[in-house]
Enzyme design. Structure first.
Site, PDB file in Angstrom:
ATOM      1  NE  ARG A  20       7.194 -11.547   8.956  1.00  0.00           N
ATOM      2  CZ  ARG A  20       6.191 -12.071   8.247  1.00  0.00           C
ATOM      3  NH1 ARG A  20       5.990 -11.686   7.012  1.00  0.00           N
ATOM      4  NH2 ARG A  20       5.418 -12.974   8.784  1.00  0.00           N
ATOM      5  CG  HIS A 165       1.312   1.766 -21.022  1.00  0.00           C
ATOM      6  ND1 HIS A 165       2.181   0.689 -21.026  1.00  0.00           N
ATOM      7  CD2 HIS A 165       0.190   1.321 -20.405  1.00  0.00           C
ATOM      8  CE1 HIS A 165       1.594  -0.352 -20.451  1.00  0.00           C
ATOM      9  NE2 HIS A 165       0.377   0.008 -20.057  1.00  0.00           N
ATOM     10  CG  HIS A 239      -3.044  23.465   0.762  1.00  0.00           C
ATOM     11  ND1 HIS A 239      -3.177  22.264   1.415  1.00  0.00           N
ATOM     12  CD2 HIS A 239      -4.274  23.797   0.317  1.00  0.00           C
ATOM     13  CE1 HIS A 239      -4.453  21.903   1.393  1.00  0.00           C
ATOM     14  NE2 HIS A 239      -5.147  22.812   0.722  1.00  0.00           N
ATOM     15  CG  PHE A 307      -1.766 -10.243   8.519  1.00  0.00           C
ATOM     16  CD1 PHE A 307      -2.336 -10.622   9.734  1.00  0.00           C
ATOM     17  CD2 PHE A 307      -1.209  -8.975   8.413  1.00  0.00           C
ATOM     18  CE1 PHE A 307      -2.337  -9.755  10.808  1.00  0.00           C
ATOM     19  CE2 PHE A 307      -1.214  -8.106   9.494  1.00  0.00           C
ATOM     20  CZ  PHE A 307      -1.775  -8.487  10.696  1.00  0.00           C
ATOM     21  CD  GLU A 308      -0.129  -8.377   4.128  1.00  0.00           C
ATOM     22  OE1 GLU A 308      -0.532  -9.565   4.021  1.00  0.00           O
ATOM     23  OE2 GLU A 308       1.046  -8.085   4.425  1.00  0.00           O
TER      24      GLU A 308
HETATM   25 ZN   LIG Z   1      -1.840  21.058   2.358  1.00  0.00          ZN
END
Ligand SMILES: [Zn+2]
Ligand SMILES: [Zn+2]
Ligand SMILES: [Zn+2]
Length: 332
Positions: A20, A165, A239, A307-308
């Site tokens: 697809r 917004h 992190h 399907f989803e």
């Molecule tokens: Zn991380």
């Protein structure tokens, strides 16, 4: 042959369907649906049409009058009500609670025709700063466990007003999608003693095949198992579990990267409607070690169908390597 790919965080499967396969030009849907408004309640000078503001950054004037750059107001038609006690009960198996929460609108600019892609980076940064300030304030309310910040751009993505917004909803529960990410990240951490998102950042920067762009603090990638064509994640390199705890310079970097990414999408996909969400750790969970906040952008190019809904996994006609290449090569 289509390929099934598994998201390393949530374990969610997607089908990358080469049969697809669609080039960006094939998505040229009729997604220009101007939202017609008689009087726009978010335009400068129309402050009386919204509930009273909870926050504004101003050049001049005073609260609830003109002169603002960013304005935050309660949603006039809130999904949840901010007044009242949290009351959790149920009938046997069935859980329920009263609809306590906060639902606010962040009006990103007084200019009706502007957008995050075209606004100066400093103006985008102000919007991010307003998100942060509202989260820090609402976090003190012990009834809430999670705050979702999101943006629907364009009618097809669910926006009901054309004025730029975004929205914020404080919830008394942790949403399922966030739960899935948190549990996946915790599993990875228990197994490897590392954050899965940090691992993704490292691996993507190493291979570069799915990297769209990079600056000092962020990397924009097409995730390995994207649910939607041109789904893009902006990941902080450092992190950190919570969006609102990032150091100041990261908001500046994020503003530049967000503007750049939306500009790339506008050029490659002819200004598509999109949804944007910020995923950050819940307040009530000590996820500091293993969760890693990020921003996800999903252009609205395909429809979610039976399907989803039936499987919880997605068919995506554009592979992430191809999407990243297209977006990377846009001239910005
Ligand atoms: Zn991380
Ligand atoms: Zn307006
Ligand atoms: Zn996420």
């Amino acid at each position: 042959m289509p390929e099934l790919r598994k998201d390393p965080i949530t374990g969610r499967w997607v089908i990358i369907s080469t049969e697809r396969r669609k080039r960006p030009s094939a998505f040229r849907l009729n997604y220009v649906e101007p939202l017609d408004e008689v009087v726009c309640p978010f335009c400068e000078g129309h402050e009386e049409y919204t509930p009273r503001e909870v926050l504004s950054y101003r050049r001049s004037g005073s609260a609830n009058g003109p002169g603002w750059d960013v304005r935050v107001v309660p949603n006039k038609f809130p999904a949840l009500e901010v007044e009242g006690h949290l009351d959790r009960q149920g009938e046997g198996l069935f859980d329920k609670m009263n609809g306590v929460g906060a639902h606010e609108v962040i009006i990103e600019t007084p200019d009706h025709t502007a957008s995050l892609a075209t606004m100066p980076a400093a103006a985008v940064e102000r919007v991010l700063w307003a998100y942060r300030e509202r989260v820090l304030d609402l976090k003190q309310d012990t009834r809430f466990r999670y705050i979702l910040i999101f943006k629907n751009h364009g009618a097809a993505a669910g926006a009901s007003l054309g004025h730029p917004h975004s929205q914020l909803i404080a919830l008394p529960v942790i949403p399922r999608n966030v739960r899935d990410e948190i549990s996946g990240a915790r599993r990875h951490y228990e197994h490897k003693e590392r954050c899965v998102y940090c691992d993704i950042v490292r691996q993507e920067l190493d291979s570069r095949v799915r990297v769209i762009s990079e600056n000092a603090d962020f990397v924009a990638v097409s995730p390995y198992a994207p649910r939607f064509p041109f789904e893009t994640w902006l990941l902080p390199k450092r992190h950190g579990a919570n969006f609102e705890d990032a150091p100041r310079h990261e908001y500046e970097s994020l503003a530049r990267m967000l503007k750049d990414t939306l500009l790339r999408m506008n050029r490659a996909l002819e200004s598509p409607p999109f949804n944007l969400i910020i995923h950050s750790a819940p307040f009530t969970e000590a996820a500091g070690e293993y969760y890693h906040w990020h921003l996800e952008i999903m252009p609205k190019l395909t429809k979610v169908a039976g399907f989803e809904w039936g499987t919880g996994f997605y068919i995506n006609p554009t592979g992430p390597e191809e999407a990243a290449e297209v977006l990377r090569e846009v001239n910005v």
